[in-house]
Write a protein that holds these residues in place. Structure first.
Motif, mmCIF file in Angstrom:
data_model
loop_
_atom_site.group_PDB
_atom_site.id
_atom_site.type_symbol
_atom_site.label_atom_id
_atom_site.label_comp_id
_atom_site.label_asym_id
_atom_site.label_seq_id
_atom_site.Cartn_x
_atom_site.Cartn_y
_atom_site.Cartn_z
ATOM 1 N N TRP A 1 0.806 -1.214 0.106
ATOM 2 C CA TRP A 1 0.029 -0.057 0.027
ATOM 3 C C TRP A 1 0.842 1.324 -0.011
ATOM 4 N N MET A 2 1.861 1.305 0.639
ATOM 5 C CA MET A 2 2.958 2.187 0.656
ATOM 6 C C MET A 2 3.626 2.767 -0.506
ATOM 7 N N ILE A 3 3.830 1.293 -1.259
ATOM 8 C CA ILE A 3 4.538 1.632 -2.808
ATOM 9 C C ILE A 3 3.600 2.084 -3.721
ATOM 10 N N ALA A 4 2.214 1.552 -3.439
ATOM 11 C CA ALA A 4 1.044 1.980 -4.551
ATOM 12 C C ALA A 4 1.109 3.703 -4.293
ATOM 13 N N ILE A 5 0.561 4.234 -3.044
ATOM 14 C CA ILE A 5 0.505 5.709 -2.783
ATOM 15 C C ILE A 5 1.725 6.373 -3.627
ATOM 16 N N ILE A 6 2.919 5.741 -3.162
ATOM 17 C CA ILE A 6 4.348 6.439 -3.737
ATOM 18 C C ILE A 6 4.091 6.433 -5.264
ATOM 19 N N VAL A 7 3.527 5.506 -6.165
ATOM 20 C CA VAL A 7 3.453 5.597 -7.409
ATOM 21 C C VAL A 7 2.292 6.318 -7.868
ATOM 22 N N ILE A 8 1.238 6.460 -7.083
ATOM 23 C CA ILE A 8 0.231 7.235 -7.335
ATOM 24 C C ILE A 8 0.733 8.643 -7.449
ATOM 25 N N ALA A 9 1.401 9.080 -6.262
ATOM 26 C CA ALA A 9 1.863 10.436 -6.164
ATOM 27 C C ALA A 9 2.969 10.915 -7.350
ATOM 28 N N LEU A 10 3.685 9.970 -7.625
ATOM 29 C CA LEU A 10 4.644 10.441 -8.549
ATOM 30 C C LEU A 10 3.888 10.466 -10.041
ATOM 31 N N ILE A 11 2.893 9.612 -10.282
ATOM 32 C CA ILE A 11 2.159 9.784 -11.679
ATOM 33 C C ILE A 11 1.195 11.071 -11.618
ATOM 34 N N ALA A 12 0.762 11.671 -10.244
ATOM 35 C CA ALA A 12 0.040 12.894 -10.184
ATOM 36 C C ALA A 12 0.998 13.849 -10.374
ATOM 37 N N LEU A 13 2.372 14.159 -9.727
ATOM 38 C CA LEU A 13 3.448 14.991 -10.167
ATOM 39 C C LEU A 13 3.810 15.203 -11.404
ATOM 40 N N TRP A 14 3.847 14.057 -12.226
ATOM 41 C CA TRP A 14 4.039 14.092 -13.706
ATOM 42 C C TRP A 14 2.983 14.575 -14.431
ATOM 43 N N GLN A 15 1.717 14.400 -14.144
ATOM 44 C CA GLN A 15 0.650 14.947 -14.800
ATOM 45 C C GLN A 15 0.614 16.312 -14.541
ATOM 46 N N ALA A 16 0.871 16.833 -13.084
ATOM 47 C CA ALA A 16 0.609 18.242 -13.044
ATOM 48 C C ALA A 16 2.118 19.032 -13.812
ATOM 49 N N ARG A 17 3.040 18.318 -13.627
ATOM 50 C CA ARG A 17 4.104 18.967 -14.521
ATOM 51 C C ARG A 17 3.834 19.170 -15.870
ATOM 52 N N THR A 18 3.203 18.288 -16.473
ATOM 53 C CA THR A 18 3.029 18.197 -18.265
ATOM 54 C C THR A 18 1.816 19.056 -18.294
ATOM 55 N N PHE A 19 0.915 19.435 -17.485
ATOM 56 C CA PHE A 19 -0.281 20.398 -17.260
ATOM 57 C C PHE A 19 0.386 21.801 -17.400
ATOM 58 N N VAL A 20 1.421 22.136 -16.397
ATOM 59 C CA VAL A 20 1.744 23.536 -16.268
ATOM 60 C C VAL A 20 2.887 23.699 -17.254
#
Length: 52
Positions: free
Chosen positions: A30-49
């Motif tokens: 569950w910790m690894i899953a949260i980290i992966v989801i957070a990294l995907i969210a950061l990547w999505q935010a970076r590409t959006f900005v």
């Protein structure tokens, strides 16, 4: 089993044990899953900005 498992058993009672979960290493998955989801969210935010 470990400190985390001791806390879980104390909270949920004697019948709860993550070592018998459906998928292996459930204590850490569950910790690894949260980290992966957070990294995907950061990547999505970076590409959006970067569009602006």
């Amino acid at each position: 089993m470990g400190v985390m498992n001791d806390y879980m058993v104390g909270y949920y009672g004697e019948g709860f044990d993550m070592s018998t979960a459906v998928f292996p290493a459930a204590e850490y998955t569950w910790m690894i899953a949260i980290i992966v989801i957070a990294l995907i969210a950061l990547w999505q935010a970076r590409t959006f900005v970067s569009q602006f």
